[in-house]
Enzyme design. Sequence first.
Site, PDB file in Angstrom:
ATOM      1  N   SER A   1     -11.339   2.627   1.053  1.00  0.00           N
ATOM      2  CA  SER A   1     -11.542   3.010   2.452  1.00  0.00           C
ATOM      3  C   SER A   1     -10.706   4.248   2.741  1.00  0.00           C
ATOM      4  O   SER A   1      -9.677   4.478   2.111  1.00  0.00           O
ATOM      5  CB  SER A   1     -11.169   1.859   3.391  1.00  0.00           C
ATOM      6  OG  SER A   1      -9.833   1.448   3.175  1.00  0.00           O
TER       7      SER A   1
ATOM      8  N   ASP B   1      -9.794  10.019  -1.798  1.00  0.00           N
ATOM      9  CA  ASP B   1      -8.831  10.820  -2.545  1.00  0.00           C
ATOM     10  C   ASP B   1      -8.371  10.111  -3.823  1.00  0.00           C
ATOM     11  O   ASP B   1      -8.211  10.753  -4.869  1.00  0.00           O
ATOM     12  CB  ASP B   1      -7.619  11.142  -1.666  1.00  0.00           C
ATOM     13  CG  ASP B   1      -6.578  11.990  -2.392  1.00  0.00           C
ATOM     14  OD1 ASP B   1      -6.898  13.147  -2.729  1.00  0.00           O
ATOM     15  OD2 ASP B   1      -5.467  11.491  -2.636  1.00  0.00           O
TER      16      ASP B   1
ATOM     17  N   LYS C   1      -0.133   3.330  -6.640  1.00  0.00           N
ATOM     18  CA  LYS C   1      -1.026   2.720  -7.632  1.00  0.00           C
ATOM     19  C   LYS C   1      -1.841   3.776  -8.366  1.00  0.00           C
ATOM     20  O   LYS C   1      -1.974   3.740  -9.588  1.00  0.00           O
ATOM     21  CB  LYS C   1      -1.959   1.700  -6.974  1.00  0.00           C
ATOM     22  CG  LYS C   1      -1.310   0.412  -6.529  1.00  0.00           C
ATOM     23  CD  LYS C   1      -2.328  -0.635  -6.109  1.00  0.00           C
ATOM     24  CE  LYS C   1      -3.256  -0.178  -5.017  1.00  0.00           C
ATOM     25  NZ  LYS C   1      -2.556   0.141  -3.749  1.00  0.00           N
ATOM     26  N   THR C   2      -2.416   4.716  -7.590  1.00  0.00           N
ATOM     27  CA  THR C   2      -3.232   5.752  -8.222  1.00  0.00           C
ATOM     28  C   THR C   2      -2.370   6.692  -9.061  1.00  0.00           C
ATOM     29  O   THR C   2      -2.758   7.074 -10.172  1.00  0.00           O
ATOM     30  CB  THR C   2      -4.007   6.554  -7.161  1.00  0.00           C
ATOM     31  OG1 THR C   2      -4.791   5.648  -6.360  1.00  0.00           O
ATOM     32  CG2 THR C   2      -4.933   7.570  -7.808  1.00  0.00           C
TER      33      THR C   2
ATOM     34  N   THR D   1       0.842  -1.181   0.000  1.00  0.00           N
ATOM     35  CA  THR D   1       0.000   0.000   0.000  1.00  0.00           C
ATOM     36  C   THR D   1       0.887   1.244   0.000  1.00  0.00           C
ATOM     37  O   THR D   1       2.060   1.184   0.381  1.00  0.00           O
ATOM     38  CB  THR D   1      -0.945  -0.004   1.230  1.00  0.00           C
ATOM     39  OG1 THR D   1      -1.921   1.008   1.072  1.00  0.00           O
ATOM     40  CG2 THR D   1      -0.175   0.221   2.519  1.00  0.00           C
ATOM     41  N   GLU D   2       0.346   2.339  -0.480  1.00  0.00           N
ATOM     42  CA  GLU D   2       1.063   3.618  -0.546  1.00  0.00           C
ATOM     43  C   GLU D   2       2.365   3.523  -1.342  1.00  0.00           C
ATOM     44  O   GLU D   2       3.398   4.054  -0.948  1.00  0.00           O
ATOM     45  CB  GLU D   2       1.322   4.166   0.867  1.00  0.00           C
ATOM     46  CG  GLU D   2       0.041   4.501   1.608  1.00  0.00           C
ATOM     47  CD  GLU D   2       0.264   5.163   2.954  1.00  0.00           C
ATOM     48  OE1 GLU D   2       1.433   5.241   3.388  1.00  0.00           O
ATOM     49  OE2 GLU D   2      -0.720   5.607   3.560  1.00  0.00           O
TER      50      GLU D   2
ATOM     51  N   PRO E   1       9.223   9.238 -12.231  1.00  0.00           N
ATOM     52  CA  PRO E   1      10.140   9.910 -11.309  1.00  0.00           C
ATOM     53  C   PRO E   1       9.463  10.202  -9.975  1.00  0.00           C
ATOM     54  O   PRO E   1       8.237  10.194  -9.864  1.00  0.00           O
ATOM     55  CB  PRO E   1      10.496  11.191 -12.046  1.00  0.00           C
ATOM     56  CG  PRO E   1       9.283  11.492 -12.874  1.00  0.00           C
ATOM     57  CD  PRO E   1       8.756  10.145 -13.301  1.00  0.00           C
TER      58      PRO E   1
ATOM     59  N   GLY F   1      -4.723  -1.669  -1.764  1.00  0.00           N
ATOM     60  CA  GLY F   1      -3.649  -2.438  -1.144  1.00  0.00           C
ATOM     61  C   GLY F   1      -2.960  -3.355  -2.128  1.00  0.00           C
ATOM     62  O   GLY F   1      -3.024  -3.156  -3.346  1.00  0.00           O
TER      63      GLY F   1
ATOM     64  N   GLU G   1      -8.447  -0.300 -10.392  1.00  0.00           N
ATOM     65  CA  GLU G   1      -7.412  -0.174  -9.364  1.00  0.00           C
ATOM     66  C   GLU G   1      -7.802  -0.911  -8.093  1.00  0.00           C
ATOM     67  O   GLU G   1      -8.867  -0.669  -7.523  1.00  0.00           O
ATOM     68  CB  GLU G   1      -7.137   1.297  -9.047  1.00  0.00           C
ATOM     69  CG  GLU G   1      -6.021   1.471  -8.031  1.00  0.00           C
ATOM     70  CD  GLU G   1      -5.834   2.899  -7.569  1.00  0.00           C
ATOM     71  OE1 GLU G   1      -5.423   3.088  -6.408  1.00  0.00           O
ATOM     72  OE2 GLU G   1      -6.121   3.828  -8.357  1.00  0.00           O
TER      73      GLU G   1
ATOM     74  N   LYS H   1     -12.422   2.039  -9.194  1.00  0.00           N
ATOM     75  CA  LYS H   1     -11.837   1.730  -7.889  1.00  0.00           C
ATOM     76  C   LYS H   1     -12.950   1.045  -7.118  1.00  0.00           C
ATOM     77  O   LYS H   1     -13.740   1.694  -6.414  1.00  0.00           O
ATOM     78  CB  LYS H   1     -11.389   3.016  -7.191  1.00  0.00           C
ATOM     79  CG  LYS H   1     -10.794   2.821  -5.807  1.00  0.00           C
ATOM     80  CD  LYS H   1      -9.324   2.546  -5.848  1.00  0.00           C
ATOM     81  CE  LYS H   1      -8.738   2.526  -4.428  1.00  0.00           C
ATOM     82  NZ  LYS H   1      -7.296   2.248  -4.423  1.00  0.00           N
TER      83      LYS H   1
END
Length: 213
Positions: free
Chosen positions: A42, A55, A16-17, A12-13, A205, A119, A116, A38
């Site tokens: 959550s 978001d 992906k988005t 996660t983080e 990048p 996680g 998407e 999506k």
Amino acid sequence: MSQGFFITGTDTEIGKTHSAVALIRHWQAHGQRVLAMKPVASGCEILPDGSWLNDDVARLVAASGQQDLDLMNPYRFLPPVSPHIAAREAGVEISLERIVSHYRQLAAQADTVLVEAAGGWLAPLAEGIYMEDMARALQLPVILVVGMRLGCINHALLTVRAIEASGLTLAGWVANRVVPQQLAYADNLATLKAAISAPLLLELPYDGAASQG
């Protein structure tokens, strides 16, 4: 006939988005009508009208121009916790059949649909149901986002093996720089390119906090 892709990540983080938006814009630049989905999100904010908006979903909407949020994001939860916990606390059962139905409606309107995940590949949706099961229900080729940082080779290759074991096709991967400076970045990238048979689709990048979302 539209095409679809399921985008997952090594964690996660890891962007992906961020990567999904880059892919959407790339395909749009080649004249394609691209829609995003999506299915489960959550961690939402409450808008002035009382609705909830995630978001990641907002960023996908900004890139794709979609207006039907319920179609692209059928399951949304307020607390920023794992979807299976958020769904359980909300008393909601996540239906793969509903997700597939929404995907097919989007596919009828687009050249390409990018779905998407939330996680990583084995992030749970419910008891015994994982993101992998969503991808298998949709029967879509997979794009893997690799968060380029220390440990990324292990995470990437474990996920690649899991995707291949599921019987789905790994269509390609994205190298997304999630830290400002990764020691031996070029060597890490070369190792991944040699070890992953699927093509490297994009190399992104570092772009501050945006890179991690």
